[in-house]
Design a protein around this motif. Structure first.
Motif, PDB file in Angstrom:
ATOM      1  N   GLY A  88     -16.923   9.285 -20.193  1.00 44.17           N
ATOM      2  CA  GLY A  88     -17.721   8.476 -19.293  1.00 44.17           C
ATOM      3  C   GLY A  88     -17.830   9.142 -17.941  1.00 44.17           C
ATOM      4  N   ARG A  89     -18.309   8.362 -16.997  1.00 45.63           N
ATOM      5  CA  ARG A  89     -18.465   8.875 -15.646  1.00 45.63           C
ATOM      6  C   ARG A  89     -17.845   7.890 -14.662  1.00 45.63           C
ATOM      7  NH1 ARG A  89     -19.457  14.232 -15.678  1.00 45.63           N
ATOM      8  NH2 ARG A  89     -20.813  14.704 -17.450  1.00 45.63           N
ATOM      9  N   TYR A  90     -16.917   8.409 -13.838  1.00 52.73           N
ATOM     10  CA  TYR A  90     -16.202   7.574 -12.885  1.00 52.73           C
ATOM     11  C   TYR A  90     -16.574   7.960 -11.460  1.00 52.73           C
ATOM     12  CZ  TYR A  90     -13.134   6.082 -16.702  1.00 52.73           C
ATOM     13  OH  TYR A  90     -12.645   5.557 -17.859  1.00 52.73           O
ATOM     14  N   ASN A  91     -16.554   6.989 -10.580  1.00 52.81           N
ATOM     15  CA  ASN A  91     -16.728   7.205  -9.148  1.00 52.81           C
ATOM     16  C   ASN A  91     -15.486   6.695  -8.432  1.00 52.81           C
ATOM     17  OD1 ASN A  91     -19.396   8.117  -9.579  1.00 52.81           O
ATOM     18  ND2 ASN A  91     -20.145   6.011  -9.556  1.00 52.81           N
ATOM     19  N   LEU A  92     -14.953   7.517  -7.515  1.00 53.65           N
ATOM     20  CA  LEU A  92     -13.741   7.166  -6.793  1.00 53.65           C
ATOM     21  C   LEU A  92     -13.987   7.249  -5.292  1.00 53.65           C
ATOM     22  CD1 LEU A  92     -11.106   9.199  -8.841  1.00 53.65           C
ATOM     23  CD2 LEU A  92     -11.547   6.760  -8.999  1.00 53.65           C
ATOM     24  N   SER A  93     -13.388   6.320  -4.555  1.00 49.30           N
ATOM     25  CA  SER A  93     -13.401   6.351  -3.097  1.00 49.30           C
ATOM     26  C   SER A  93     -11.961   6.247  -2.627  1.00 49.30           C
ATOM     27  CB  SER A  93     -14.229   5.188  -2.546  1.00 49.30           C
ATOM     28  OG  SER A  93     -14.209   5.182  -1.128  1.00 49.30           O
ATOM     29  N   LEU A  94     -11.461   7.304  -1.948  1.00 47.11           N
ATOM     30  CA  LEU A  94     -10.050   7.402  -1.600  1.00 47.11           C
ATOM     31  C   LEU A  94      -9.854   7.313  -0.089  1.00 47.11           C
ATOM     32  CD1 LEU A  94      -9.094  10.514  -3.766  1.00 47.11           C
ATOM     33  CD2 LEU A  94      -9.041   8.130  -4.478  1.00 47.11           C
ATOM     34  N   ARG A  95      -8.809   6.613   0.332  1.00 48.67           N
ATOM     35  CA  ARG A  95      -8.329   6.612   1.715  1.00 48.67           C
ATOM     36  C   ARG A  95      -6.812   6.609   1.642  1.00 48.67           C
ATOM     37  NH1 ARG A  95     -12.936   7.254   1.814  1.00 48.67           N
ATOM     38  NH2 ARG A  95     -14.537   6.370   3.190  1.00 48.67           N
TER      39      ARG A  95
ATOM     40  N   THR B  57      -5.803   3.199  -0.145  1.00 50.97           N
ATOM     41  CA  THR B  57      -6.609   2.454  -1.101  1.00 50.97           C
ATOM     42  C   THR B  57      -7.466   3.411  -1.907  1.00 50.97           C
ATOM     43  OG1 THR B  57      -8.394   2.144   0.505  1.00 50.97           O
ATOM     44  CG2 THR B  57      -6.693   0.434   0.400  1.00 50.97           C
ATOM     45  N   ILE B  58      -7.775   2.953  -3.136  1.00 54.42           N
ATOM     46  CA  ILE B  58      -8.657   3.720  -4.015  1.00 54.42           C
ATOM     47  C   ILE B  58      -9.644   2.752  -4.636  1.00 54.42           C
ATOM     48  CG2 ILE B  58      -8.826   5.216  -6.042  1.00 54.42           C
ATOM     49  CD1 ILE B  58      -5.939   6.043  -5.558  1.00 54.42           C
ATOM     50  N   GLY B  59     -10.917   3.030  -4.433  1.00 55.12           N
ATOM     51  CA  GLY B  59     -11.955   2.246  -5.093  1.00 55.12           C
ATOM     52  C   GLY B  59     -12.415   2.972  -6.342  1.00 55.12           C
ATOM     53  N   LEU B  60     -12.487   2.232  -7.491  1.00 62.89           N
ATOM     54  CA  LEU B  60     -12.804   2.842  -8.783  1.00 62.89           C
ATOM     55  C   LEU B  60     -14.048   2.190  -9.359  1.00 62.89           C
ATOM     56  CD1 LEU B  60     -12.078   4.617 -11.274  1.00 62.89           C
ATOM     57  CD2 LEU B  60     -10.694   2.682 -12.093  1.00 62.89           C
TER      58      LEU B  60
ATOM     59  N   GLY C 149     -12.946  -1.568  -9.776  1.00 66.28           N
ATOM     60  CA  GLY C 149     -11.779  -2.260  -9.269  1.00 66.28           C
ATOM     61  C   GLY C 149     -11.208  -1.578  -8.045  1.00 66.28           C
ATOM     62  N   GLN C 150     -10.263  -2.244  -7.405  1.00 68.25           N
ATOM     63  CA  GLN C 150      -9.596  -1.738  -6.204  1.00 68.25           C
ATOM     64  C   GLN C 150      -8.120  -1.498  -6.501  1.00 68.25           C
ATOM     65  OE1 GLN C 150     -10.817  -0.936  -3.116  1.00 68.25           O
ATOM     66  NE2 GLN C 150     -12.865  -1.212  -3.979  1.00 68.25           N
ATOM     67  N   TRP C 151      -7.644  -0.360  -6.023  1.00 66.50           N
ATOM     68  CA  TRP C 151      -6.242  -0.001  -6.176  1.00 66.50           C
ATOM     69  C   TRP C 151      -5.643   0.155  -4.781  1.00 66.50           C
ATOM     70  CZ3 TRP C 151      -3.888   1.669 -11.022  1.00 66.50           C
ATOM     71  CH2 TRP C 151      -4.734   1.555 -12.127  1.00 66.50           C
ATOM     72  N   SER C 152      -4.376  -0.157  -4.681  1.00 67.42           N
ATOM     73  CA  SER C 152      -3.654   0.052  -3.425  1.00 67.42           C
ATOM     74  C   SER C 152      -2.450   0.940  -3.703  1.00 67.42           C
ATOM     75  CB  SER C 152      -3.202  -1.281  -2.823  1.00 67.42           C
ATOM     76  OG  SER C 152      -2.268  -1.929  -3.681  1.00 67.42           O
ATOM     77  N   VAL C 153      -2.070   1.702  -2.660  1.00 68.33           N
ATOM     78  CA  VAL C 153      -0.909   2.576  -2.766  1.00 68.33           C
ATOM     79  C   VAL C 153       0.036   2.221  -1.633  1.00 68.33           C
ATOM     80  CG1 VAL C 153      -0.083   4.939  -2.928  1.00 68.33           C
ATOM     81  CG2 VAL C 153      -2.411   4.397  -3.644  1.00 68.33           C
ATOM     82  N   ALA C 154       1.295   2.003  -1.945  1.00 68.86           N
ATOM     83  CA  ALA C 154       2.317   1.715  -0.938  1.00 68.86           C
ATOM     84  C   ALA C 154       3.640   2.241  -1.446  1.00 68.86           C
ATOM     85  CB  ALA C 154       2.402   0.221  -0.662  1.00 68.86           C
ATOM     86  N   GLY C 155       4.291   3.076  -0.611  1.00 70.96           N
ATOM     87  CA  GLY C 155       5.575   3.627  -1.009  1.00 70.96           C
ATOM     88  C   GLY C 155       5.500   4.491  -2.245  1.00 70.96           C
TER      89      GLY C 155
ATOM     90  N   THR D  15      -2.991  -2.198  -9.096  1.00 75.71           N
ATOM     91  CA  THR D  15      -4.267  -2.896  -9.191  1.00 75.71           C
ATOM     92  C   THR D  15      -4.065  -4.169  -9.999  1.00 75.71           C
ATOM     93  OG1 THR D  15      -6.605  -2.752  -9.799  1.00 75.71           O
ATOM     94  CG2 THR D  15      -5.023  -1.662 -11.263  1.00 75.71           C
ATOM     95  N   SER D  16      -4.813  -5.195  -9.645  1.00 75.15           N
ATOM     96  CA  SER D  16      -4.769  -6.454 -10.400  1.00 75.15           C
ATOM     97  C   SER D  16      -6.155  -6.967 -10.721  1.00 75.15           C
ATOM     98  CB  SER D  16      -3.997  -7.519  -9.589  1.00 75.15           C
ATOM     99  OG  SER D  16      -4.642  -7.747  -8.343  1.00 75.15           O
TER     100      SER D  16
END
Length: 962
Positions: free
Chosen positions: A792-799, A817-820, A868-874, A879-880
């Motif tokens: 498939g084809r994915y788009n990602l937005s990273l901060r 954060t990561i937007g998928l 979906g939205q992903w978060s990164v901490a520690g 993602t939920s």
């Protein structure tokens, strides 16, 4: 009575004397004096003396004649109307000449004498112009030999004299002031004496001498003579005989020079003078003692046994001078110290410090008008044979120098010039020199060979230690060279230094700054050896080394800061070595000036990889600045740094340090059914599947030691399993921070646009922002095996942000954060459509389990959309709400990924809406454990209830019908 007689006698005598003194002027013939003065001057010089003032006769204190305003008109085209101006001439006739009305002068004094000597633009002296010189001068000999001249026993004096010399060919001039001369013409029986004093640029010169009877010398031959010249602490003395025979002066005696510093002599003779001392500069004096017999032979002046003894030279010579321009020199010098010579004040004198042509072929030398109306080199006939046993230059010893050359009518022929430089280097030169448009130029061929090139470079103050010792030993060099006051050229250079071959040439142009332009083709150069000796293998620690005295220092930085000329060199490298491997070809243009160097037009290729660009370094500021621009159509990191194009092994990566296993949080099991949930897989996790993040501390020290800009363009780029196309990276290093302003292109097939910042410090930090479009999981499955079977084809937005001292701490403190988003996502190995179709036919829970078991081994499931939205901490990725949809089902991904320990706890809840849009049944797929090989489990309880209800409903319908 006797007393009265004596008094009467004295009164008569006094009256008689007063009467005679009063009556004597009546016997002086004014016109005779005037005529005698004019004729003697014309006989001596060939010039017409015009007496414009009146002639007066004074009685007291002794009878003498006053003549005002005497002039000699100047030539046409001169700057002054008069060649000679005499304010007042005082002439004391002898008593005998007064009484007999004959020629006879006891003393002549000229006061307020101004002489203007000029070299005309036609290279002729003003007194030689036909409009001034109306007859052939007989000179001193003609005047002295004329017994009727009336000048025998006469005193000649000049007071308040002034002489100005102007050269119209070079627009220069010099002045001699406070000239005072006392000359006694002793005549036939007495000695003649001379005393002269003058001031030139605040330097006083005194001359005194004595000579036997001039008449006797002219008629018989030589007479005793001596001459002393004093200037400052210097003393020149001649003792011997002098005469005039066959219309030529003759001398035969001994000359001695003793001085604490020869500079005053050179400055006076060359027309220069001591410049004002430069603050903080100490000049070395040049004491000198010289002695030689001196004689004349048929007009030649011969120094047969000249000896020199000083701190710069020791040795002897034979010199023959054939006036006005012939010189023959044969010398044998035991030692010559050029280093001390160049450190003396002699080279602080303006004209002496000028280039060679200015120093020797110079028509503005004040002394030249006494000898020749031509430029010095045009008329000089010089033959020299010079041998130097030991010459000190730049703290190096040059041995066995031998130079033979002739100069005739402005052309120099060097028959041979040989010397032995440090490192056993033998140098041989032959050539010609002549006057040209750019002044005097020397052209010839130089041939050199030696055993140690680095040692030979020391003669030029070059740092041979900065060259690889193993590559720069034995050498041979041959070239054509041209040297003038304007430039130095070396062409057709062919050189071999060990295994390095060099062909090319250069031009060095002199001016306010020396400009060096060169073109070189070099083969067989091993650049790695330079990297080792310059410390380029650890460039951030050696090029810009922190020291207590300077913010940064290195061989390269020091060399650039000391560079006092401009350099442009075009270089073509062939068959060179870089990074331990042979390279084919490289072209570059090196430009350097004080504190700056740039490599422009850089082009190189190897094993199909090609690079073009520029590299610049500026060390003029408080921190060095590096500017990089590189472009390549094809670049393969593996083949560029390997021989014969063979790729590097896949496992060529930095060695990661082992990390102790971290305790894991408890994993909640799926809610069990009455029958155990299906275990889709039970993988065996190996220790090697867990990444051990490196504990090696980051070294961003280099970012504190320089500023930089960079711009990289790659048409195609490959490094290991990473490929990129149209990759463009640009950024800066400023204020201890690496700023990647933009990264654009295609990496692993995905379009990327990103920027990042890494800041140095005790705890380095980083942040990145990126947008990735159309990423195909197939391209990264080798890095994330979990994605195996997905397309498939994915788009990602990273901060993302992080900080730490090593990679382990960076991962541990990663936040952001990561937007998928994705389209047409296909999951291979899970047949959801088959499950849905089979559910319509099953009647028991066991049938459902069999259907699901068959769904995993084969088939595909496609989702039209995922986001979906992903978060990164520690360092934990969560993602939920990542949702996926297709026409048959909707799914929600809930995940927690521990990047530090490479573990995950994820579940996908699928709602099978095609079975019941209002109350869709579902199933849950869980992935737990290692990211490399997670354990997969299924929860089908919702689906089982749906099947049970549908089966019960169907049974009731069938029962009711029955």
């Amino acid at each position: 009575m006797a007393k009265k007689i004596i008094i009467t006698f004295l009164v008569v005598m006094l009256a008689s004397i007063l009467g005679i003194l009063y009556a004597l002027p009546t016997f002086i013939d004014k016109e005779t004096i005037k005529s005698q003065l004019s004729s003697s001057f014309k006989q001596l010089t060939g010039l017409d003396l015009e007496i414009q003032g009146e002639v007066k006769v004074e009685r007291f204190p002794t009878p003498h004649v006053l003549v005002n305003s005497l002039y000699v008109h100047n030539a046409r085209g001169t700057t002054s109307p008069f060649l000679l101006t005499i304010r007042l001439a005082e002439i004391w006739p002898s008593y005998k000449s007064i009484l007999s009305k004959s020629k006879g002068i006891s003393k002549i004094n000229f006061d307020g004498v101004e002489v203007d000597i000029e070299r005309l633009k036609n290279d002729q002296m003003n007194w030689q112009d036909s409009s001034v010189q109306t007859s052939v001068p007989e000179g001193v000999s003609g005047l002295a030999s004329n017994t009727n001249s009336g000048l025998t026993g006469t005193y000649f004096t000049i007071t308040n004299g002034y002489l100005r010399y102007t050269d119209l060919t070079s627009n220069t001039s010099s002045e001699y002031k406070d000239i005072g001369i006392v000359f006694l013409n002793g005549g036939d029986k007495s000695d003649s004496t001379l005393n002269l004093n003058l001031t030139y640029k605040d330097r006083q010169l005194s001359v005194s001498g004595k000579m036997g009877s001039i008449s006797h010398a002219l008629s018989v031959g030589e007479v005793p003579a001596n001459l002393n010249i004093i200037s400052g602490r210097s003393h020149l003395n001649y003792e011997g005989n002098a005469g005039y025979k066959n219309n030529k002066f003759t001398i035969n005696g001994n000359v001695k020079l003793a001085t604490d510093d020869i500079v005053p002599w050179v400055s006076t003779i060359s027309g220069t003078a001591d410049e004002k001392p430069v603050l903080g500069v100490t000049y070395k004096p040049l004491p000198m003692a010289a002695q030689s017999d001196i004689t004349t032979d048929n007009g030649k002046i011969i120094f047969p046994n000249l000896t020199l003894e000083g701190n710069i030279i020791k040795g002897g010579a034979r010199i023959e001078i054939s006036p006005p321009y012939g010189i023959d020199i044969k010398s044998n010098i035991s030692s010559l110290d050029l280093e001390t010579l160049f450190a003396s004040k002699l080279f602080a004198l303006k004209q002496i410090a000028d280039p060679l042509n200015e120093a020797i072929n110079n028509s503005n030398k004040e002394a030249a008008f006494l000898v020749t109306p031509k430029t010095f080199l045009d008329a000089l006939n010089l033959s020299a044979d010079i041998k130097l046993d030991d010459t000190l230059y730049n703290q190096q010893h040059i041995k066995d120098t031998h130079i033979e050359f002739d100069m005739n009518e402005g052309e120099m022929t060097i028959a041979q010039s040989t010397a032995i430089l440090p490192g056993g280097t033998h140098v041989f030169f032959t050539g010609l020199g002549k006057e040209g448009i750019e002044g005097f130029a020397l052209e010839g061929e130089v041939d050199a060979s030696g055993d140690d090139f680095t040692e030979a470079l020391k003669i030029l103050k070059a740092n041979g230690a900065a060259l690889p010792n193993q590559d720069f030993k034995r050498f041979k060099l041959k070239a054509n060279t041209i040297l003038s006051s304007k430039e130095m050229r070396m062409s057709e250079i062919t050189a071999r230094i060990e295994n390095i071959a060099i062909v090319g040439g250069f031009i060095a142009t002199y001016g306010d700054r020396i400009k060096l332009n060169a073109a070189m083709r070099i083969g067989g150069l091993n650049i790695d050896h330079f990297a080792e000796i310059w410390g380029l293998d650890k460039w951030h620690a050696s090029l810009f080394d922190n020291t207590p005295d300077a913010k940064y220092d290195s061989f390269l930085a020091r060399w650039l800061r000391r560079l006092d000329y401009d350099v442009t060199v075009n270089v073509a490298l062939e068959q060179y070595i870089l990074a331990g491997l042979p390279r084919e070809k490289a072209d570059l243009k090196l430009q350097a000036t004080s504190g700056k160097v740039v490599l422009n037009d850089l082009k190189t290729s190897f094993n199909g990889s090609q690079i073009a660009g520029s590299i610049g370094l500026d060390v003029t500021g408080s921190l060095p600045r590096l500017d990089l621009k590189l472009t390549t159509d094809v670049f393969d990191m593996a083949t560029f740094f390997t021989k014969d194009g063979k790729p590097l092994p896949e496992d060529v990566k930095p060695q990661l340090l082992p990390v102790a296993p971290q305790p894991q949080p408890p994993q909640p099991p799926p809610v069990p059914l009455q029958s155990a949930p299906l275990q889709a897989s039970q993988p065996v996790v190996q220790a090697s599947d867990i990444p051990h993040w490196s504990r090696d501390q980051f070294d961003f020290h280099w970012m504190e030691l320089l500023n930089a800009t960079f711009h990289f363009k790659f048409g195609q780029y490959k490094e290991g399993r990473i490929t990129a196309q149209s990759l463009d990276v640009q950024g800066t290093v400023e204020n201890r921070a690496l700023n990647i302003d933009a990264i654009t292109g295609y990496v692993l097939g995905a379009q990327i646009a990103a920027k990042a910042t890494i800041t140095a410090g005790k705890i380095p930090s980083a942040n990145i922002a990126a947008n990735i479009s159309s990423l195909d999981p197939v391209q990264i499955v080798t890095f994330f095996p979990l994605l195996d079977g997905m397309t498939g084809r994915y788009n990602l937005s990273l901060r993302l942000d992080s900080s730490g001292i090593d990679m382990y701490s960076w991962i541990a403190s990663l936040e952001g954060t990561i937007g998928l988003g994705g389209n047409d996502v296909n999951i291979h190995g899970f047949n959801l459509p088959g499950v849905i179709r089979s559910v319509s036919y099953v009647r028991t829970v066991a049938d459902i389990l069999n259907v699901v078991r068959r769904a995993f081994p084969g088939g595909d499931t496609q989702f039209s959309n995922i986001e979906g939205q992903w978060s990164v901490a520690g360092g934990v990725l969560k993602t939920s709400n990542t949702r996926m949809t297709n026409g048959q089902a909707d799914g929600v991904l809930t995940s927690q990924v521990d990047l530090l320990n490479w573990r995950m706890q994820s579940s996908i809840s699928l709602a099978l809406k095609i079975l019941d849009p209002a109350h869709p049944p579902g199933m849950i797929i869980t992935f737990n454990g290692s990211l490399a090989k997670p354990e997969t489990a299924l929860d089908t309880r919702s689906l089982e209830r749906y099947v049970t209800n549908k089966t019960s409903e169907r049974m009731l319908q069938e029962y009711g019908t029955q």
